[in-house]
Write an enzyme that holds these catalytic residues in place. Sequence first.
Site, mmCIF file in Angstrom:
data_model
loop_
_atom_site.group_PDB
_atom_site.id
_atom_site.type_symbol
_atom_site.label_atom_id
_atom_site.label_comp_id
_atom_site.label_asym_id
_atom_site.label_seq_id
_atom_site.Cartn_x
_atom_site.Cartn_y
_atom_site.Cartn_z
ATOM 1 N N HIS A 107 43.030 32.056 27.824
ATOM 2 C CA HIS A 107 42.901 32.758 26.552
ATOM 3 C C HIS A 107 43.657 31.985 25.483
ATOM 4 O O HIS A 107 44.728 31.425 25.746
ATOM 5 C CB HIS A 107 43.482 34.173 26.676
ATOM 6 C CG HIS A 107 43.826 34.800 25.355
ATOM 7 N ND1 HIS A 107 45.121 34.832 24.860
ATOM 8 C CD2 HIS A 107 43.050 35.386 24.417
ATOM 9 C CE1 HIS A 107 45.121 35.438 23.692
ATOM 10 N NE2 HIS A 107 43.883 35.779 23.389
ATOM 11 N N VAL A 110 44.274 31.700 17.457
ATOM 12 C CA VAL A 110 45.058 31.292 16.286
ATOM 13 C C VAL A 110 44.503 32.054 15.092
ATOM 14 O O VAL A 110 43.289 32.176 14.934
ATOM 15 C CB VAL A 110 45.018 29.766 16.038
ATOM 16 C CG1 VAL A 110 45.936 29.038 17.007
ATOM 17 C CG2 VAL A 110 43.612 29.201 16.133
ATOM 18 N N HIS A 151 52.553 24.076 30.783
ATOM 19 C CA HIS A 151 53.759 24.313 29.993
ATOM 20 C C HIS A 151 54.293 23.044 29.336
ATOM 21 O O HIS A 151 54.861 23.115 28.233
ATOM 22 C CB HIS A 151 54.821 25.004 30.852
ATOM 23 C CG HIS A 151 54.591 26.483 30.957
ATOM 24 N ND1 HIS A 151 54.993 27.367 29.990
ATOM 25 C CD2 HIS A 151 53.953 27.220 31.908
ATOM 26 C CE1 HIS A 151 54.640 28.597 30.332
ATOM 27 N NE2 HIS A 151 54.004 28.533 31.496
#
Length: 306
Positions: A107, A110, A151
């Site tokens: 998902h 912005v 990450h």
Amino acid sequence: MRIDVEAVRAYLQDLQERICAAIEGQDRTARFCEDRWERVEGGGGRTRVLSGGRVFEQAGINFSEVFGSYLPPSATAHRPELAGRGFRALGVSLVIHPQNPYVPTSHANVRFFLAEADHVNHNRAEPVFWFGGGFDLTPYYGFEEDARHWHRTAAEACAPFGTEVYPRFKRWCDEYFHIKHRGEARGIGGLFFDDLNEWGFERSFAFMQSVGDHFLPAYIPIVERRKDRPYGERERDFHLYRRGRYVEFNLVYDRGTLFGLQSGGRAESILMSLPPLVKWRYDWRPEPGSPEAELYEKFLKPREWR
């Protein structure tokens, strides 16, 4: 201070184009259909949905720009002083549900908000803007390599804006994508930010662009590694069961879903985030020591992945 809505719109529409092209490139069998729509209260958008592909069971990538006379409750919950103002909201929102249980659901969102005239107090208050968004990953079977890559890429998106930015928005993501009634995380997190305007328009806009631009480098390598991995009925069954958690979060807690419905948005475009197939099972628990149990024990707990 100059607020350049045209630049925001141009960026978001281009981002939608780039992500659609990359997803079609990975699938190679299915293409996005486009549905342009108009909102009675003002504005509209273009919804693009890919269904029944070889790699992606469903992918929805939306661009919208809507206007209204009053901000809905979901937008003023953290800014009550803005209640009664008119608004403009632009954004790209996407959810990708793969066929293969070893490929995570992803998902991203912005968005840009502009609160304009105050219709309650009948004054010409100064416009107030803010940016929000982020991206997060929901694996069904966890791989440390994928989590670390996701990450690291999120940290790279934040790096030009200060060393404190990634830890701040990573923590916010962990807290936001927490399914409170289950007491568990939805996935392994990523980035989440909202109400961002303290950096001024130009820098805040640049950060939103960096987050949007890093989505594909974060996700596509994971898709390429896992999309051809063999799986069977057991993996698919767990896949559909865990999708139920995704549905629960989106319908109960997700700000974007709540904003869209409260602002009179197009339900088909808002709810395209839901997977086409899903299962629920009463009080199911994974077998100890199984790969399914590992997801809960190792991956659905906030941690430092880099």
